[in-house]
Design a protein around this motif. Structure first.
Motif, short mmCIF file in Angstrom:
data_model
loop_
_atom_site.label_atom_id
_atom_site.label_comp_id
_atom_site.label_asym_id
_atom_site.label_seq_id
_atom_site.Cartn_x
_atom_site.Cartn_y
_atom_site.Cartn_z
N HIS A 198 0.83 -1.21 0.00
CA HIS A 198 0.00 0.00 0.00
C HIS A 198 0.87 1.26 0.00
O HIS A 198 0.63 2.20 -0.76
N HIS A 199 1.88 1.27 0.83
CA HIS A 199 2.76 2.43 0.97
C HIS A 199 3.55 2.71 -0.30
O HIS A 199 3.84 3.87 -0.61
N SER A 200 3.87 1.68 -1.07
CA SER A 200 4.78 1.81 -2.21
C SER A 200 4.08 1.99 -3.55
O SER A 200 4.75 2.13 -4.58
N LYS A 201 2.77 2.00 -3.58
CA LYS A 201 2.05 2.03 -4.86
C LYS A 201 2.36 3.25 -5.71
O LYS A 201 2.33 3.18 -6.93
N GLY A 202 2.72 4.36 -5.09
CA GLY A 202 3.06 5.56 -5.85
C GLY A 202 4.23 5.34 -6.80
O GLY A 202 4.30 5.96 -7.87
N LEU A 203 5.17 4.46 -6.44
CA LEU A 203 6.29 4.16 -7.33
C LEU A 203 5.80 3.58 -8.65
O LEU A 203 6.36 3.86 -9.71
N LEU A 204 4.76 2.75 -8.59
CA LEU A 204 4.20 2.17 -9.82
C LEU A 204 3.33 3.18 -10.56
O LEU A 204 3.42 3.28 -11.79
N TYR A 205 2.50 3.90 -9.84
CA TYR A 205 1.62 4.88 -10.48
C TYR A 205 2.41 5.91 -11.27
O TYR A 205 1.97 6.38 -12.32
N ALA A 206 3.58 6.28 -10.77
CA ALA A 206 4.38 7.34 -11.38
C ALA A 206 4.79 7.03 -12.81
O ALA A 206 4.93 7.94 -13.62
N SER A 207 4.96 5.76 -13.13
CA SER A 207 5.47 5.42 -14.46
C SER A 207 4.36 5.15 -15.47
O SER A 207 4.65 4.99 -16.66
N VAL A 208 3.10 5.14 -15.05
CA VAL A 208 2.01 4.77 -15.96
C VAL A 208 1.92 5.72 -17.16
O VAL A 208 1.91 5.27 -18.32
N VAL A 209 1.85 7.02 -16.93
CA VAL A 209 1.65 7.96 -18.04
C VAL A 209 2.85 7.96 -18.99
O VAL A 209 2.65 7.86 -20.21
N PRO A 210 4.10 8.04 -18.50
CA PRO A 210 5.22 7.96 -19.45
C PRO A 210 5.23 6.65 -20.24
O PRO A 210 5.53 6.64 -21.44
N LEU A 211 4.86 5.55 -19.59
CA LEU A 211 4.84 4.26 -20.29
C LEU A 211 3.78 4.25 -21.40
O LEU A 211 4.00 3.64 -22.45
N VAL A 212 2.67 4.93 -21.18
CA VAL A 212 1.63 5.01 -22.22
C VAL A 212 2.21 5.68 -23.46
O VAL A 212 2.03 5.18 -24.59
N PHE A 213 2.95 6.77 -23.28
CA PHE A 213 3.51 7.46 -24.44
C PHE A 213 4.61 6.65 -25.11
O PHE A 213 4.74 6.67 -26.34
#
Length: 163
Positions: A82-97
């Motif tokens: 739960h505490h670390s989920k921001g690390l994954l969320y951060a890369s979603v938008v750049p990965l989409v592009f």
């Protein structure tokens, strides 16, 4: 707590900010002859490894007795996820592009540079949210947003140069 504060506190976390900087730095150090798919794979794998390390560190640090309460390894692991989920969320938008560039929806060069730029935009938005939370007027929010994005850019450049 207002809805705005709940959203802000759910989104603006050290892990999301650090993850944004990390994913931007990974993209920035990509080899010039790498295609967007290669950069996508390296970025997603790197972010998963950092996320797993953060979950592990949080679980080990929180396992045991905290505040007179025994925290089992299962609870410590769930808390770490739960505490670390921001690390994954951060890369979603750049990965989409990056994937849009890799699949030809965008030109590869455009996909790559937008993936880099979006990290600074996210940092700017997070900076705006932080200053808004304090009740700052919009000019201060704008300056804080620009400052946050530029400081993030400096950190990304330093990470890329030192890589």
């Amino acid at each position: 707590m207002s809805r705005w504060h709940r959203i802000r506190h759910a989104l603006v976390t050290p892990e999301l900010i650090y993850g944004t900087i990390m994913s931007s730095a990974v993209i920035a150090v990509a080899e010039s002859d790498d295609d967007d798919f290669d950069v996508f794979v390296v970025t997603i794998v790197t972010m998963l490894v950092f996320w797993a390390a953060h979950v592990f560190a949080t679980a080990v640090a929180n396992h045991g007795v905290r505040g007179g309460r025994i925290i089992g390894i299962g609870q410590a692991f769930r808390d770490g996820v739960h505490h670390s989920k921001g690390l994954l969320y951060a890369s979603v938008v750049p990965l989409v592009f990056l994937i849009l560039g890799a699949t030809g929806v965008l030109d590869e060069t455009v996909g790559y540079f937008v993936a880099l730029l979006v990290g600074m935009v996210v940092l700017g938005i997070l900076g705006w949210m932080a200053f808004a939370d304090r009740g700052s007027p919009w000019p201060v929010r704008l300056l804080g947003s620009i400052g946050t994005a530029l400081f993030g850019l400096v950190i990304v450049v330093l990470k890329a140069v030192l890589h």
